[in-house]
Design a protein around this motif. Structure first.
Motif, mmCIF file in Angstrom:
data_model
loop_
_atom_site.group_PDB
_atom_site.id
_atom_site.type_symbol
_atom_site.label_atom_id
_atom_site.label_comp_id
_atom_site.label_asym_id
_atom_site.label_seq_id
_atom_site.Cartn_x
_atom_site.Cartn_y
_atom_site.Cartn_z
ATOM 1 N N GLN A 93 0.836 -1.200 0.000
ATOM 2 C CA GLN A 93 0.000 0.000 0.000
ATOM 3 C C GLN A 93 0.875 1.257 0.000
ATOM 4 O O GLN A 93 0.598 2.218 -0.718
ATOM 5 N N ASP A 110 -7.142 -2.648 -5.416
ATOM 6 C CA ASP A 110 -8.361 -3.116 -4.776
ATOM 7 C C ASP A 110 -8.424 -4.637 -4.854
ATOM 8 O O ASP A 110 -7.502 -5.274 -5.360
ATOM 9 N N THR A 111 -9.522 -5.211 -4.408
ATOM 10 C CA THR A 111 -9.690 -6.661 -4.399
ATOM 11 C C THR A 111 -10.209 -7.150 -5.751
ATOM 12 O O THR A 111 -11.324 -6.814 -6.141
ATOM 13 N N ARG A 117 -5.084 -8.290 -3.385
ATOM 14 C CA ARG A 117 -5.306 -6.933 -3.909
ATOM 15 C C ARG A 117 -4.441 -6.778 -5.142
ATOM 16 O O ARG A 117 -3.365 -7.360 -5.234
ATOM 17 N N GLY A 119 -3.469 -3.737 -8.440
ATOM 18 C CA GLY A 119 -3.675 -2.449 -9.083
ATOM 19 C C GLY A 119 -2.630 -2.195 -10.147
ATOM 20 O O GLY A 119 -1.567 -2.810 -10.155
#
Length: 138
Positions: A93, A110-111, A117, A119
């Motif tokens: 993150q 995101d999931t 996760r 991105g």
């Protein structure tokens, strides 16, 4: 043992980009300029451009990059992404937040349907990144 490392091409932004990546991932950044080696560029104005930079991070990442002198054709990176994955959600993150600053989100972190996760983004230097938090087995 051999290694496979991303090597990023820039046009007059390698020092700024590699310093930025050092701020994101930490580690030791080694930079050599064209001016350090006689005859490497035809235009003396390019002596301070980066001939080779290598960032080695505490997590074991090795990211390399260089400027493209005017005597060579510069092609913006396309069709390839630097992928970072792992199990440390806080680290991922943090890297996502830092890399996306000034960049463009392609797919939010995101999931996804497969879990974990994921991105995708293009950073402020035009480099495409994919970040993935590994899905935990159920």
């Amino acid at each position: 043992m051999p290694s496979l490392n991303p090597y990023l091409s820039f046009q007059n932004q390698a020092r700024e980009a590699m310093t930025f990546y050092q701020s994101v991932f930490g580690g030791e950044l080694d930079v050599s300029t064209f001016g350090q080696f006689e005859g490497m560029v035809q235009d003396p104005a390019e002596n301070d451009l980066v001939m080779h930079a290598q960032l080695t991070t505490p997590d074991g990442f090795v990211l390399m990059g260089a400027d493209t002198p005017t005597g060579m054709e510069y092609r913006r990176p396309a069709g390839i992404s630097v992928s970072v994955s792992g199990d440390d959600e806080a680290a991922l993150q943090g890297w996502w937040d830092a890399l996306s600053d000034g960049g463009t989100t392609v797919m939010p972190f995101d999931t996804p349907p497969w879990g974990g996760r994921f991105g995708m983004l293009t950073d402020r230097f035009g480099i495409d990144w994919m970040l993935a938090l590994n899905a935990t087995p159920e």
